[in-house]
Design an enzyme around this catalytic site. Structure first.
Site, mmCIF file in Angstrom:
data_model
loop_
_atom_site.group_PDB
_atom_site.id
_atom_site.type_symbol
_atom_site.label_atom_id
_atom_site.label_comp_id
_atom_site.label_asym_id
_atom_site.label_seq_id
_atom_site.Cartn_x
_atom_site.Cartn_y
_atom_site.Cartn_z
ATOM 1 N N LYS A 279 0.078 11.301 -5.169
ATOM 2 C CA LYS A 279 0.191 11.531 -6.522
ATOM 3 C C LYS A 279 0.127 13.046 -6.617
ATOM 4 O O LYS A 279 0.939 13.741 -7.571
ATOM 5 C CB LYS A 279 -0.672 11.108 -7.353
ATOM 6 N N LYS B 47 1.887 -7.339 -14.287
ATOM 7 C CA LYS B 47 0.890 -7.988 -13.817
ATOM 8 C C LYS B 47 -0.457 -7.548 -14.771
ATOM 9 O O LYS B 47 -0.501 -6.544 -15.385
ATOM 10 C CB LYS B 47 0.225 -7.243 -12.639
ATOM 11 N N LYS C 194 -6.046 -3.887 -16.729
ATOM 12 C CA LYS C 194 -6.551 -2.917 -17.644
ATOM 13 C C LYS C 194 -5.898 -1.927 -17.895
ATOM 14 O O LYS C 194 -5.715 -1.344 -18.814
ATOM 15 C CB LYS C 194 -8.074 -2.813 -17.404
#
Ligand code: TRP
Length: 332
Positions: free
Chosen positions: A117, A201, A204
């Site tokens: 990332k 999916k 949280k």
């Protein structure tokens, strides 16, 4: 007498449990306690790699403990404790780190993902990555190896961590003789397939969860927000591409699911009606648990007491194991 295998798993205390956790992790882990010696713990030091809010940290530990107890975890049968109460785990983490090739951690998914990332954003490879995240797999190996664990029930995303644990344990045994039990992963496939109310999916991080022991109203609202297409009541619908139907299938009996499948295909069943039915169904399944959850959350001393008792039992296992390890490596 048959010897029961030892099952151990850690529950990371970041975020309130949702029905995806319940179906994917809590329920199967509780089922496993019937024919295993179970050791389940709250991985609060793992949560420390990301949680920076002290109040939230405390709250989430209670939330998790109350949830598992309310869902049916029996602390007389399962050793249930907090990772932070077991100093042996942290001592073992260091010893194991001295046997762990650095390259092994460089390849760990969560660390690698963070590095990738950074690269995408043109940042330095390790920017914003703490050493706790890097060491995460060794702490997890110590969690497992300190308790002579045979099987580790986890989701697919944790598979690599168990492989790393096995590698480390084998390296230890090779260097110092047979000391550590080599564990096996028990992967729960279903974890992947429970969609959230937006069809991705349930997670949280996507903010699409259906809460487990939230008040009735909150549950109802969350179910009403499940995304569907805009087909009218009478139109035929596709049960295989409908997350409302998928979620329903996880809770209803096979016969009910078959019945709804036919109604979907034939037309005549509205999404709103199925949502109502799903709400009543989930609500009836969680009613008892919700009541117990509320009772535990209103009596935190009781939770403290249960976790302290669990820690004592856990240390009576990890203590002697660590003594063996210290002797094996020659520090004592
Ligand atoms: N890393 C696991 C997760 O995020 C939690 C965990 C910590 C764990 N220690 C463990 C799981 C030991 C199994 C065994 O879900």
């Amino acid at each position: 007498m048959t010897v029961r295998k030892i099952a151990l798993t850690g529950i990371k205390s970041s975020g309130s449990p949702h029905i995806g956790n319940y179906l994917g992790a809590i329920k199967p882990a509780l089922e496993l306690t019937k024919d295993h010696e179970a050791r389940y713990f709250i991985a609060d030091h793992h949560a420390l790699t990301t949680v920076r809010d002290k109040k939230l940290m405390k709250e989430q530990i209670y939330d998790l403990a109350a949830t598992w107890l309310a869902a049916g975890l029996n602390p007389d049968e399962v050793i249930f404790y907090r990772q932070s109460d077991i100093p042996e785990v942290f001592e073992l983490t260091w010893i194991l780190s001295c046997l762990t090739p650095k390259g092994l951690l460089n390849r760990a998914h969560s660390y690698k993902d963070s590095v990738d990332k950074n690269a995408e954003r043109g940042k330095d490879a390790d920017e914003g990555i703490n050493c706790g995240l890097y060491y995460y797999p060794i702490l997890m190996a110590a969690d497992i190896l300190a308790f002579n664990t045979n099987v580790v029930p986890v989701g697919q995303d944790q598979k690599q961590h168990i492989e790393i644990t096995r590698d480390i344990a084998q390296a230890f045994n090779l260097a110092y003789g047979d000391t550590l039990t080599i564990p096996e992963a028990l992967i729960r496939e279903e974890v992947k397939t429970i969609p959230g109310n937006d069809g991705r999916k349930m997670s949280k991080s996507y903010n699409n969860v259906i809460p487990l022991y939230a008040p009735r109203k909150t549950l109802q609202k969350s179910i009403s927000q499940i995304v569907t297409d805009s087909k009218g009541v009478d139109e035929p619908k596709d049960p295989d591409n409908c997350n409302l139907f998928t979620i329903y299938s996880h809770f209803a009996t096979p016969k009910e699911v078959e019945d709804k499948r036919e109604k979907y295909l034939a037309g005549g069943l509205g999404y709103g009606d199925l949502k109502k039915e799903l709400f009543e169904l989930i609500d009836s399944i969680v009613t008892d648990g919700r009541e117990q959850y509320d009772a535990y959350m209103a009596n935190r001393e009781r939770i403290d007491w249960i976790l302290e008792e669990g820690a004592e039992k856990a240390r009576s296992i990890a203590g002697p194991l660590l003594q063996k390890v210290r002797h094996a490596v020659g520090v004592q």
